[in-house]
Design a protein around this motif. Sequence first.
Motif, PDB file in Angstrom:
ATOM      1  N   TYR A  98       1.038  -1.379   0.125  1.00 47.57           N
ATOM      2  CA  TYR A  98       0.004   0.293  -0.239  1.00 47.57           C
ATOM      3  C   TYR A  98       0.783   0.792   0.323  1.00 47.57           C
ATOM      4  O   TYR A  98       0.331   2.161  -0.556  1.00 47.57           O
ATOM      5  CB  TYR A  98      -1.262  -0.073   1.284  1.00 47.57           C
ATOM      6  CG  TYR A  98      -1.927  -1.326   1.164  1.00 47.57           C
ATOM      7  CD1 TYR A  98      -3.011  -0.893   0.402  1.00 47.57           C
ATOM      8  CD2 TYR A  98      -2.558  -2.449   1.814  1.00 47.57           C
ATOM      9  CE1 TYR A  98      -4.165  -1.689  -0.257  1.00 47.57           C
ATOM     10  CE2 TYR A  98      -3.139  -3.301   1.451  1.00 47.57           C
ATOM     11  CZ  TYR A  98      -3.843  -2.716   0.265  1.00 47.57           C
ATOM     12  OH  TYR A  98      -5.012  -3.576   0.300  1.00 47.57           O
ATOM     13  N   ALA A  99       2.616   1.069   0.848  1.00 41.86           N
ATOM     14  CA  ALA A  99       2.814   2.421   0.601  1.00 41.86           C
ATOM     15  C   ALA A  99       3.804   2.524  -0.574  1.00 41.86           C
ATOM     16  O   ALA A  99       3.870   3.216  -0.799  1.00 41.86           O
ATOM     17  CB  ALA A  99       3.806   1.678   1.918  1.00 41.86           C
ATOM     18  N   ALA A 100       3.653   1.613  -1.305  1.00 42.39           N
ATOM     19  CA  ALA A 100       3.868   1.398  -2.825  1.00 42.39           C
ATOM     20  C   ALA A 100       3.234   2.074  -3.743  1.00 42.39           C
ATOM     21  O   ALA A 100       3.087   3.218  -4.276  1.00 42.39           O
ATOM     22  CB  ALA A 100       4.454   0.120  -3.372  1.00 42.39           C
ATOM     23  N   ILE A 101       2.521   2.246  -3.408  1.00 44.19           N
ATOM     24  CA  ILE A 101       0.493   3.175  -4.278  1.00 44.19           C
ATOM     25  C   ILE A 101       1.047   4.057  -4.274  1.00 44.19           C
ATOM     26  O   ILE A 101       0.728   4.589  -4.754  1.00 44.19           O
ATOM     27  CB  ILE A 101      -0.796   2.370  -4.180  1.00 44.19           C
ATOM     28  CG1 ILE A 101      -0.806   0.340  -4.276  1.00 44.19           C
ATOM     29  CG2 ILE A 101      -1.719   2.628  -4.136  1.00 44.19           C
ATOM     30  CD1 ILE A 101      -1.461   0.421  -4.289  1.00 44.19           C
ATOM     31  N   ILE A 102       0.401   4.474  -3.031  1.00 43.95           N
ATOM     32  CA  ILE A 102       0.453   5.782  -2.319  1.00 43.95           C
ATOM     33  C   ILE A 102       1.823   6.456  -2.822  1.00 43.95           C
ATOM     34  O   ILE A 102       1.376   8.057  -3.322  1.00 43.95           O
ATOM     35  CB  ILE A 102       0.039   5.716   0.057  1.00 43.95           C
ATOM     36  CG1 ILE A 102      -1.026   4.807   0.079  1.00 43.95           C
ATOM     37  CG2 ILE A 102       0.189   7.568  -0.232  1.00 43.95           C
ATOM     38  CD1 ILE A 102      -1.480   4.953   1.228  1.00 43.95           C
ATOM     39  N   ALA A 103       3.140   5.304  -2.935  1.00 43.53           N
ATOM     40  CA  ALA A 103       3.724   6.893  -3.316  1.00 43.53           C
ATOM     41  C   ALA A 103       4.307   6.818  -4.688  1.00 43.53           C
ATOM     42  O   ALA A 103       5.112   7.530  -5.191  1.00 43.53           O
ATOM     43  CB  ALA A 103       5.614   5.790  -2.344  1.00 43.53           C
ATOM     44  N   ASP A 104       3.235   6.067  -5.322  1.00 44.55           N
ATOM     45  CA  ASP A 104       3.273   6.021  -6.435  1.00 44.55           C
ATOM     46  C   ASP A 104       4.847   5.166  -7.770  1.00 44.55           C
ATOM     47  O   ASP A 104       5.622   5.596  -8.303  1.00 44.55           O
ATOM     48  CB  ASP A 104       3.284   7.459  -7.613  1.00 44.55           C
ATOM     49  CG  ASP A 104       2.858   7.136  -8.856  1.00 44.55           C
ATOM     50  OD1 ASP A 104       3.173   5.855  -8.863  1.00 44.55           O
ATOM     51  OD2 ASP A 104       3.068   8.436  -9.565  1.00 44.55           O
ATOM     52  N   ASP A 105       5.359   4.623  -6.473  1.00 48.42           N
ATOM     53  CA  ASP A 105       6.907   3.103  -6.477  1.00 48.42           C
ATOM     54  C   ASP A 105       6.084   1.656  -6.869  1.00 48.42           C
ATOM     55  O   ASP A 105       6.421   0.891  -5.581  1.00 48.42           O
ATOM     56  CB  ASP A 105       6.447   4.047  -5.874  1.00 48.42           C
ATOM     57  CG  ASP A 105       8.583   3.247  -5.881  1.00 48.42           C
ATOM     58  OD1 ASP A 105       8.792   2.775  -7.235  1.00 48.42           O
ATOM     59  OD2 ASP A 105       9.320   2.922  -4.491  1.00 48.42           O
ATOM     60  N   PRO A 106       5.680   1.503  -8.165  1.00 43.81           N
ATOM     61  CA  PRO A 106       6.071   0.058  -8.348  1.00 43.81           C
ATOM     62  C   PRO A 106       7.135  -1.061  -8.096  1.00 43.81           C
ATOM     63  O   PRO A 106       7.386  -1.933  -7.650  1.00 43.81           O
ATOM     64  CB  PRO A 106       5.492   0.041 -10.012  1.00 43.81           C
ATOM     65  CG  PRO A 106       4.811   1.761 -10.050  1.00 43.81           C
ATOM     66  CD  PRO A 106       5.887   2.285  -9.448  1.00 43.81           C
ATOM     67  N   ASP A 107       7.910   0.185  -8.421  1.00 38.67           N
ATOM     68  CA  ASP A 107       8.740  -1.047  -8.097  1.00 38.67           C
ATOM     69  C   ASP A 107      10.441  -0.878  -6.594  1.00 38.67           C
ATOM     70  O   ASP A 107      10.774  -0.899  -6.306  1.00 38.67           O
ATOM     71  CB  ASP A 107      10.358  -0.084  -9.256  1.00 38.67           C
ATOM     72  CG  ASP A 107      10.143  -0.424 -10.856  1.00 38.67           C
ATOM     73  OD1 ASP A 107      10.204  -1.936 -10.843  1.00 38.67           O
ATOM     74  OD2 ASP A 107       9.924   0.554 -11.398  1.00 38.67           O
TER      75      ASP A 107
END
Length: 216
Positions: free
Chosen positions: A97-106
């Motif tokens: 979820y943090a990756a989604i919110i940070a726009d960070d798929p990698d």
Amino acid sequence: MARRALTTTAAALATTAALLLTACGGGGDSPSDDIKGAGNSSSSPSAPTSPSAGADVKRPVIKLPSSFQLTFENWTSSDPVGQAVLNEAKEEVRAGYAAIIADDPDSEAVAFYDTEGVRRQTKQWIKSYTDKDLTGIGKLPALDPEVVMAENSRGAALTYCTDETDAKTKNRETSKVEGNPAGTNPYVPCSLSLMKSEQGVWQNTSVRGERGKCSR
């Protein structure tokens, strides 16, 4: 807003952007014979180690904003090894979820807690949001965890349920907020397999889920 069941949500997303992705995803590595529901990565599993193994490994710092409240109810175990499994699984969920919110798929945090096969699947799930310029807001409880350890302590199976009632997506550009369509069952069960890495970290080897099958 919940996690990844790409096999059940791809068609739905084509018809409505409001439908939230379910909390678990198909795929992962080959199943293990050690425990029903547990998976194995392509590498050989590490030898059994003590519950404190991996305590000196530097884990990623994962931060979620106050606008998205991901909570874990009763994620405790009287067994130290079972508690270690719960702790690592919880951080993998938070990392996604943090990756989604940070726009960070990698996301490096996702890579830390997922084996290679699950990592690809998680990236697809993250991109199903970020490619549409969506982030997550609201509340998402993760409930009723249950851990079953393999007899040789090299693998574990974890099940839990998420409640999407108060979880929503928000478009970064338009600020439009949407939840699941009316009539959608808000409960999504998750079934994970984990195994301990050579560094002593419990990593996801497979994830499964299907909306509406929780016991509650």
